[in-house]
Design an enzyme around this catalytic site. Structure first.
Site: not given
Ligand code: XIL
Length: 453
Positions: A163, A205, A242, A271, A273
């Site tokens: 990020e 990422n 996401h 990641e 969802d």
């Molecule tokens: C999130 C986790 O799912 C949570 O449990 C935590 O509180 C915050 O981080 N981007 C990422 C992940 O790269 O590491 C994040 O994970 C979600 C967004």
């Protein structure tokens, strides 16, 4: 008497059904060929891909959770346990207890691990948040080196930097304490990671980089292009993916993945969802899965949790299993899409005879192995006559077969015998068919032998 039969590939059957009946998951399940893979990991492995999930060490005593993990997924990411605050809570004092718990469980089950994440502006330990300048740069590089060295040889891919780009229209880097140490902090982190673990794939990422037309996507693209041009060691780009109503699956998602892949890197959905429910959620999951399958260098998909109630966005019910661990419509759509993208086109027409002249057959194996696991693809080739069926014997010198596809199996360790299933017994003279399996151990010395029938 000579007979010719036309056998339609199972791939074609699944994709037709999936297109016609998306959302009608029961009907879909009923129409899925008996030999289609029945778990996400096995279904993805048919095309050489993985299907992973994030897990939390704190949930590992939950038997429903672990049961689904062990059954369905073949790649694991620690949701929080490998982040900077978890692994270096005090400067120079490293702590790997929870991360090891996740990694060891995964590896003992023959699963691979994605490392997440070595350097990030967020979830930094307190001591690091207040640092700046060269002391921060050195602390960051030391962290990358120590953690990647500790896990050397055990990580499939590291999210080296997470990020680092800003949202909005600038396409520029995000402001952060790490960015203020100098624009070259990202390449410095990648070089340190490569030196520490030359066997791990190194990924950049990010989120909101799923739409090709977004400035942030373009910014990341230019950085990766520049890294490739200058020989900065980068192997992959992770797309967090996401999605929800405000940030839907972009129409150009597949194009976006392909454009990055064309730079000469793997792409991974890291990641995933998707908030929602029912058939609309299922169709979004289907689109994302098919986009990955359509891009040769899309290595695999990871969802960000197992059950809706495990999600960091539980209110959006964004995952593949409900709170009780039941498969949702979204699960069925992903599984069917993976099976449709399955073993590849294969022969669509095979000719066979009722009275074959025995011409024998041969078998060869191609192996995709990692530390404690492998996927084997066995190619069965007919000799000078067509086959009506075949039998293969393989030898596992260690480990067990955990799943298989496109063949019947007897035994799962030592000498394992395989026979054709309905749709791949007929193989024309000189033609080939393939079946596959996944197992623990090295997969060395499988030495397949073939008997024609
Ligand atoms: C999130 C986790 O799912 C949570 O449990 C935590 O509180 C915050 O981080 N981007 C990422 C992940 O790269 O590491 C994040 O994970 C979600 C967004």
């Amino acid at each position: 008497m000579k007979l010719t039969s036309r056998s339609v590939s199972p791939v074609a059957i699944v994709s037709t059904v999936a297109a016609a009946a998306l959302g009608a998951s029961l009907m879909l399940a009923a129409n899925t060929p008996a030999n289609a893979a029945t778990t996400l990991g096995a279904a993805a492995a048919q095309s050489g891909r993985y299907f992973g999930t994030a897990i939390a060490a704190g949930r590992m005593n939950d038997s429903t959770y672990i049961g689904i993990l062990n059954r369905e997924f073949d790649m694991v990411t620690a949701e929080n346990e490998m982040k900077m605050d978890a692994t270096e809570p005090q400067q120079g004092r490293f702590s790997y207890g929870n991360a090891d718990r996740i990694l060891n469980h995964a590896r003992n089950q023959g699963k691979r691990v994605r490392g997440h994440a070595l350097a990030w502006h967020s979830q930094q330990p307190g001591w690091m948040q207040s640092m700046s300048g060269s002391s921060l740069r050195n602390a960051m590089l030391n962290h990358v080196t120590q953690v990647a060295t500790y896990y050397r040889g055990k990580i499939y891919a590291w999210d080296v930097v997470n990020e680092a780009f800003a949202d909005g229209s600038s396409g520029a880097r995000r402001d952060s304490n790490l960015q203020r140490t100098g624009n070259d902090w990202i390449e410095a982190a990648f070089r340190a990671a490569r030196a520490a673990d030359p066997g791990a794939k190194l990924c950049y990422n990010d989120y909101n980089t799923d739409d090709w037309s977004h400035a942030k996507t373009q910014g990341v693209y230019r950085m990766v292009q520049d890294f490739k041009a200058r020989g900065v060691p980068i192997d992959c780009v992770g797309f967090q993916s996401h999605f929800n109503a405000q940030s839907p699956v972009p129409s150009n998602y597949q194009t976006n993945l392909q454009n990055f892949a064309n730079l000469g890197v793997d792409v991974q959905i890291t990641e995933l969802d998707i908030e929602g429910s029912g058939s609309s959620q299922a169709s979004n999951y289907d689109r994302v899965t098919r986009a990955c399958l359509a891009v040769t260098r899309c290595a695999g998909i990871t969802v960000w949790g197992i059950r809706d109630t495990d999600s960091w966005r539980a209110y959006g019910t964004p995952l593949l299993f409900d709170g009780s661990g039941n498969k949702k419509a979204a699960y069925n759509s992903v599984l069917n899409a993976l099976n449709a993208g399955g073993p590849g086109p294969g022969p669509t027409t095979t000719t066979t005879t009722n009275d074959p002249i025995p011409g024998g057959c041969t078998a060869s194996v191609s192996l995709n192995s990692w530390d404690n696991g492998f996927v084997a693809t066995v190619k069965v080739t007919a000799g000078s006559s067509a086959l009506r069926g075949w039998q293969i014997t393989t030898t596992l010198s260690s480990g067990t077969v955990t799943s298989s596809w496109n063949a019947n199996r007897s035994g799962n360790s030592g000498t394992v015998n395989w026979t054709n299933v309905d749709f791949n017994g007929a193989v024309g003279a000189g033609q080939s068919t393939e079946f596959g399996f996944q197992g623990t151990g090295s997969g060395a010395g499988l030495n397949p032998s073939c008997t024609a029938s």
